[in-house]
Design a protein around this motif. Structure first.
Motif, PDB file in Angstrom:
ATOM      1  N   LEU A 192       4.834  26.465 -80.252  1.00 27.43           N
ATOM      2  CA  LEU A 192       3.969  26.354 -81.526  1.00 27.43           C
ATOM      3  C   LEU A 192       4.543  25.817 -82.810  1.00 27.43           C
ATOM      4  N   ALA A 193       5.744  26.488 -83.031  1.00 25.68           N
ATOM      5  CA  ALA A 193       6.543  26.077 -83.952  1.00 25.68           C
ATOM      6  C   ALA A 193       7.105  24.545 -84.313  1.00 25.68           C
ATOM      7  N   GLY A 194       7.579  24.076 -83.132  1.00 23.50           N
ATOM      8  CA  GLY A 194       8.007  23.060 -83.024  1.00 23.50           C
ATOM      9  C   GLY A 194       6.891  21.951 -83.265  1.00 23.50           C
ATOM     10  N   CYS A 195       5.706  21.981 -82.562  1.00 19.63           N
ATOM     11  CA  CYS A 195       4.603  21.191 -82.804  1.00 19.63           C
ATOM     12  C   CYS A 195       4.101  21.016 -84.353  1.00 19.63           C
ATOM     13  N   LEU A 196       4.104  22.406 -84.850  1.00 18.86           N
ATOM     14  CA  LEU A 196       3.707  22.328 -86.167  1.00 18.86           C
ATOM     15  C   LEU A 196       4.570  21.659 -87.255  1.00 18.86           C
ATOM     16  N   LEU A 197       5.849  21.868 -87.022  1.00 16.33           N
ATOM     17  CA  LEU A 197       6.697  21.307 -87.850  1.00 16.33           C
ATOM     18  C   LEU A 197       6.913  19.756 -87.604  1.00 16.33           C
ATOM     19  N   ALA A 198       6.696  19.181 -86.459  1.00 16.23           N
ATOM     20  CA  ALA A 198       6.569  17.824 -86.138  1.00 16.23           C
ATOM     21  C   ALA A 198       5.412  17.333 -86.716  1.00 16.23           C
ATOM     22  N   THR A 199       4.252  17.756 -87.049  1.00 18.13           N
ATOM     23  CA  THR A 199       3.247  17.478 -87.652  1.00 18.13           C
ATOM     24  C   THR A 199       3.490  17.386 -88.918  1.00 18.13           C
ATOM     25  N   LEU A 200       3.988  18.380 -89.589  1.00 18.79           N
ATOM     26  CA  LEU A 200       4.022  18.257 -91.054  1.00 18.79           C
ATOM     27  C   LEU A 200       4.923  17.278 -91.477  1.00 18.79           C
ATOM     28  N   LEU A 201       6.099  17.040 -90.702  1.00 14.60           N
ATOM     29  CA  LEU A 201       7.187  15.946 -91.007  1.00 14.60           C
ATOM     30  C   LEU A 201       6.605  14.637 -90.922  1.00 14.60           C
ATOM     31  N   GLY A 202       5.775  14.333 -89.695  1.00 17.22           N
ATOM     32  CA  GLY A 202       5.330  13.183 -89.313  1.00 17.22           C
ATOM     33  C   GLY A 202       4.290  12.777 -90.635  1.00 17.22           C
TER      34      GLY A 202
END
Length: 439
Positions: free
Chosen positions: A15-25
């Motif tokens: 959950l956290a890894g995907c959310l962070l990837a989206t925010l950074l992307g």
């Protein structure tokens, strides 16, 4: 190191890894996400390892940042309170909020993870690599060592953001991280209550609790009209139920109103694994190497027990804080990650303690008449003193007040309330004495 020219790797596509990837992307930062499991959207979720999520205000605020709040709520079931199932007494409903309107939201972990994976994959510059198990982080050279589908893999990364869970491989392989793991004597096991005649077998508007003093069971509703039940028992109790007859007899004695709702109770009990419950306390969360900066987030930095339903909500706040700090520092990773750990550490320590305390409340206190009267009094105060008196549960679940500020706020509220009670008592005493003098 600046955000626009540094290879960024996220370890863990949860959950956290995907959310962070989206925010950074969305900031235009190229990100590669590495996950040890196969793609769960294809392979399916691990059996008996979900502990359904209870998403509340903090998690919803984070999901709104990437446009997923409404989608998540559309696939969630609101739970407006606890339905307590005492042994030998009628069940009773205990609303979460003073007005009875606020709810926490039961959502499938696997389904939310799939939605976050889709969101991350849709952002230009974000790559997902499954079946890549981390074996080491070289912070000096700026490299990740992994075991991929076809053998060993080495990848360059100037920034490594580890969201790979409570037993984080990244945390274990970087010497600078010092972590304590405190295990409860309790484990957990999941069971399923299927629909009965096509409908929910229990009230779907509640989180159900069977408090039994040293142990408990909870049940959360699912969209398919089933319930996911989670047993939180001392591990010796699981071991003692080693035959179908003992399983059936134990449930008939301790959970009589649910025993007949699980058609293959003994089979499911034997098949599903027993999980562990751990609190992880780690410091520092950031390691500055010559070739890479490695930072921990979510359970890798601060795993908590699930009894306040805040694990995912708290991890999502980490992601938003990293993103915010990057913006505040103009994309300077070193400064941003330093700010991130300083801002979040006290908050995660606070919710870890509150989660442990809530375990005692759920398995024991909710049965007490004194507890129920206290909760009723709190709700009455919240209605009368709206915004000035707020219970701990509402501050945690229905606000984004930093966790670390909550204990002090509660103390101030109680001091003001105690002062008001004393003042009222003094005025009453003066009035009584005045009446006596007139007589």
């Amino acid at each position: 190191m600046r955000a626009d020219d540094t290879p960024v790797a996220i370890v863990g596509a949860g959950l956290a890894g995907c959310l962070l990837a989206t925010l950074l992307g969305r900031r235009g930062i190229p990100v590669t996400v590495y996950e040890r499991r196969p793609d769960p959207r294809v392979a399916g979720a691990e059996r008996g390892r979900s502990i359904n999520l209870a998403i509340s205000a903090r998690g919803l605020a984070a999901l709104e940042e990437v446009g997923l709040k409404d989608k998540a709520l559309g696939r969630a079931l609101p739970m407006h309170g606890r339905m307590v199932h005492p042994l030998g007494a009628p069940q009773n409903f205990q609303p979460y909020s003073a007005d009875g309107e606020r709810a926490i939201n039961s959502i499938s972990r696997a389904e939310l993870n799939a939605a976050l994976l889709d969101a991350a994959e849709a952002v230009p510059g974000v790559s997902l690599r499954f079946s890549h198990r981390l074996t080491g982080v070289d912070a000096v050279a700026g490299r990740l060592h992994m075991e991929g589908p076809e053998g060993p893999v080495t990848e360059d990364a100037g920034i490594v953001l580890a969201g790979d869970g409570a037993y984080s491989a990244a945390r274990r392989t970087v010497e600078a991280f010092t972590a304590e793991q405190d295990f409860l004597e309790h484990g957990y096991k999941e069971l399923t209550v299927p629909p009965r005649d096509g409908e929910f077998a229990l009230d779907p508007d509640a989180l159900h609790i069977w408090p039994r003093g040293t142990s408990m069971m909870i049940a959360l509703p699912n969209l398919d009209r089933s319930f996911t039940c989670t047993l939180f028992w001392p591990k010796d109790d699981f071991d003692a139920l080693d035959t179908p007859e003992r399983v059936q007899a134990h449930f008939a004695e301790h959970y009589p109103d649910v025993a007949d709702l699980i058609p293959d109770l003994a089979g499911d009990f034997a098949l599903n694994p027993v999980g562990s419950l751990v609190t992880v306390r780690c410091w520092p969360w950031v390691r500055y190497g010559e070739g890479a900066i490695v930072a921990l987030l979510g359970d890798a930095a601060h795993a908590i027990v699930p009894f306040f339903g805040q694990g995912a909500n708290c991890a999502f706040e980490d992601c938003v804080e990293i993103d915010r700090c990057l913006g505040e520092t103009g994309g300077d990773w070193a400064r941003a990650l330093s700010l991130y750990q300083e801002n979040r550490k006290a908050n995660t320590d606070a919710i870890a303690e509150m989660a442990l305390d809530n375990f005692i409340e759920m398995r024991d206190r909710v049965n007490s008449r004194v507890y129920r009267l206290t909760r009723s009094a709190q709700h009455a105060l919240e209605r009368r003193l709206a915004g000035r008196y707020v219970s701990r549960y509402e501050l945690v679940s229905f606000s984004t007040v930093p966790y670390a500020h909550i204990p002090a706020r509660l103390r101030r509220q109680n001091q003001v309330l105690a002062g008001a009670v004393l003042a009222a008592g003094a005025l009453l005493g003066l009035g009584v004495r005045a009446l006596r003098r007139r007589r």
